[in-house]
Design an enzyme around this catalytic site. Sequence first.
Site, PDB file in Angstrom:
ATOM      1  N   ASP A 188       0.818  -1.219   0.000  1.00 31.43           N
ATOM      2  CA  ASP A 188       0.000   0.000   0.000  1.00 31.43           C
ATOM      3  C   ASP A 188       0.850   1.267   0.000  1.00 31.43           C
ATOM      4  O   ASP A 188       0.665   2.175   0.808  1.00 31.43           O
ATOM      5  CB  ASP A 188      -0.959  -0.017   1.194  1.00 31.43           C
ATOM      6  N   HIS A 246       0.884   3.676  -2.264  1.00 32.81           N
ATOM      7  CA  HIS A 246      -0.026   4.789  -2.566  1.00 32.81           C
ATOM      8  C   HIS A 246       0.696   6.108  -2.872  1.00 32.81           C
ATOM      9  O   HIS A 246       0.365   7.162  -2.315  1.00 32.81           O
ATOM     10  CB  HIS A 246      -1.033   4.984  -1.428  1.00 32.81           C
ATOM     11  N   ASP A 295      -1.015  -2.036  -4.550  1.00 27.80           N
ATOM     12  CA  ASP A 295      -1.497  -0.647  -4.421  1.00 27.80           C
ATOM     13  C   ASP A 295      -0.336   0.340  -4.426  1.00 27.80           C
ATOM     14  O   ASP A 295      -0.132   1.121  -3.489  1.00 27.80           O
ATOM     15  CB  ASP A 295      -2.363  -0.449  -3.176  1.00 27.80           C
ATOM     16  N   ASN A 318      -5.973  -3.465  -6.034  1.00 21.25           N
ATOM     17  CA  ASN A 318      -7.151  -2.899  -6.699  1.00 21.25           C
ATOM     18  C   ASN A 318      -6.879  -1.518  -7.278  1.00 21.25           C
ATOM     19  O   ASN A 318      -7.406  -1.143  -8.333  1.00 21.25           O
ATOM     20  CB  ASN A 318      -8.352  -2.845  -5.747  1.00 21.25           C
ATOM     21  N   HIS A 319      -6.012  -0.731  -6.625  1.00 23.29           N
ATOM     22  CA  HIS A 319      -5.742   0.626  -7.113  1.00 23.29           C
ATOM     23  C   HIS A 319      -4.854   0.642  -8.352  1.00 23.29           C
ATOM     24  O   HIS A 319      -4.692   1.709  -8.963  1.00 23.29           O
ATOM     25  CB  HIS A 319      -5.127   1.475  -6.002  1.00 23.29           C
ATOM     26  N   ASP A 351      -7.058   2.015 -11.084  1.00 25.90           N
ATOM     27  CA  ASP A 351      -7.730   3.301 -10.906  1.00 25.90           C
ATOM     28  C   ASP A 351      -7.735   4.145 -12.177  1.00 25.90           C
ATOM     29  O   ASP A 351      -8.645   4.944 -12.399  1.00 25.90           O
ATOM     30  CB  ASP A 351      -7.076   4.100  -9.781  1.00 25.90           C
ATOM     31  N   HIS A 366      -3.758  -4.156   1.592  1.00 21.15           N
ATOM     32  CA  HIS A 366      -5.144  -3.760   1.383  1.00 21.15           C
ATOM     33  C   HIS A 366      -5.792  -3.149   2.626  1.00 21.15           C
ATOM     34  O   HIS A 366      -6.429  -2.101   2.525  1.00 21.15           O
ATOM     35  CB  HIS A 366      -5.988  -4.924   0.861  1.00 21.15           C
ATOM     36  N   ARG A 369      -8.777   7.848   7.439  1.00 21.33           N
ATOM     37  CA  ARG A 369      -9.654   6.706   7.164  1.00 21.33           C
ATOM     38  C   ARG A 369     -10.236   6.109   8.445  1.00 21.33           C
ATOM     39  O   ARG A 369     -11.348   5.574   8.427  1.00 21.33           O
ATOM     40  CB  ARG A 369      -8.925   5.632   6.345  1.00 21.33           C
ATOM     41  N   ARG A 391     -14.386   6.521   7.883  1.00 14.11           N
ATOM     42  CA  ARG A 391     -14.995   5.227   7.575  1.00 14.11           C
ATOM     43  C   ARG A 391     -15.816   4.676   8.739  1.00 14.11           C
ATOM     44  O   ARG A 391     -16.252   3.529   8.705  1.00 14.11           O
ATOM     45  CB  ARG A 391     -13.930   4.211   7.148  1.00 14.11           C
ATOM     46  N   ARG A 400      -9.559  10.533   0.859  1.00 13.34           N
ATOM     47  CA  ARG A 400      -8.254   9.927   1.093  1.00 13.34           C
ATOM     48  C   ARG A 400      -7.344  10.722   2.024  1.00 13.34           C
ATOM     49  O   ARG A 400      -6.245  10.257   2.345  1.00 13.34           O
ATOM     50  CB  ARG A 400      -7.538   9.713  -0.243  1.00 13.34           C
TER      51      ARG A 400
END
Length: 543
Positions: free
Chosen positions: A40, A42, A83, A115-116, A119, A245, A368, A372, A403
């Site tokens: 991650d 990012h 990610d 998954n990203h 994007d 994740h 987050r 969330r 984010r």
Amino acid sequence: MRKIILTWLLPTLLLAGCAPWGGAPQPDKSYDLTILHTNDHHGRFWKNQNGEYGMAARKTVIDRIRQEVKDAGGYSLLLDGGDVNTGVPESDLQDAVPDFEGMNLLGYDAMAVGNHEFDKPPATLQMQRKLARFPMLSANIYQGDQRMFAPYKLFELGGLRVAVMGLTTEDTRILVHPDNLRGVRFASPQTEAAALVPELRRQADVVIAATHMGHYPDGQHGSQAPGDVELARAVRGLDLIVGGHTQNPACMKAENALDTAYVPGSACAPDRQNGTWIVQAHEWGKYVGRADFRYQGGQLTLVKYSLIPINLKKSVKTADGKTVLRPYTEDIAEAPEMLKLLQPYQDFGQQKLQAEVGRSDARLEGDRSVVRGQPTALGVLIGRAMMEKTNADLAVMNSGGIRDSLPAGSISYKDVLKVHPFGNTVTVVALSGQEVWDFLAVSTKMTPGAGAFPQFAGVDLVIDGNKLVSAKIGGHDVVPAKTYRLAVNNFVAAGGDGYPRLSGHPGYVDTGFVDADVLRSYIAAHTPLQAQSFAPGNSVVRR
């Protein structure tokens, strides 16, 4: 001439009668194997304003460990749990090119597909795959009848054979805009792993899964797809899962109990399920995970595990009462060659992003762990911006699309893009009151902690358990036969995060306005923002 064999085709070649790849380990010899891991990332190729993390300091740590392991006669692999994309505008505006270039210089051996990675349009992913000098692995992503990525890679390390398999969360299909997934199918990771692991065990002495599925303690994954714990329990034969994740340090305080108060630099006990070790190194390159194993006589033993903080800092009081930031552990120098590579990318990004767009009298929280799980002022601000742009009566925002926070004081375009990095567009749909009620009833069932968890604007709700019992728009009860305008982003409208699909509704319009630009314009028009005016108060009551 160098001979290249696609390692994931080796089982087919072996069945055809070819000799086994590599040599078997000597039974009386011990092999030391160190797995280094991150996840991650990012977009955090550069350190933050406090000098924390960043690829330059990460390289110093990784180079040092590799040399230490080599000098002791051992071997190492550097893996990532996926990610790489989406997080800070300096990276997002450059399609994560600096991040993949940095990973090349760091010498990653393999990564899971996150998954990203989907994007942006398919052409961007294809560019990144060509740029990466290491395999992006996923056994459960298909394009048509063919796997889209190599399912695994085999490594021969001084006679020790190591297989690394990649797996990606099935939730990708609801976490990514459908336009980027045309013709792409996400099969069950457990099913794919169950078929592949016996095959890999015949070819390798150590089998590792690099995954982007999430670490859910005791397998309690709620409305989200099953993660690493469930994989380990369902599929025997995995020695180690290097995960990502959920973006948490997978440090356990007891069996099936996550240490949610983990302190950087302290001991970290990785999870273990069904004989499989499970590790995850939080996020953003904040740590490099280090797992030291010893293999002998067919047995793999974890000798030591640690999470190494990359210049993470804590607030401490000095003798004169001032608060300063000090490293939790050592102060790690930045590798000059990485700085030389990344500085031009950082300069370009900074040049574009520093202009002020407005001001706020207080911080608007977007972490987050907050957005969330509860209504927030930032959620209301975003919703009102969408409503104003589309003349909508109410707005719903998935928290996974928020984010970062907005700071107190000056707000730059960079700050706005950190909140909205995905480039989604704002849509509006004309719905009957009954349709609005049905949509809100689904949204209120979204699991706290998940990216689907909703933020609202323009509506007052009362929720009993997971059941919607009251909804008011503009201070009045929702009238079933009345028409209302609902604003959502195009990701949610397309059924993202498991929301009801709205994009096919007769009253649906995609405005084409990019969410970050809508938020920037709203901030500029209403500056200075008074944070308290966006406080959700009792607009959402859960009982």
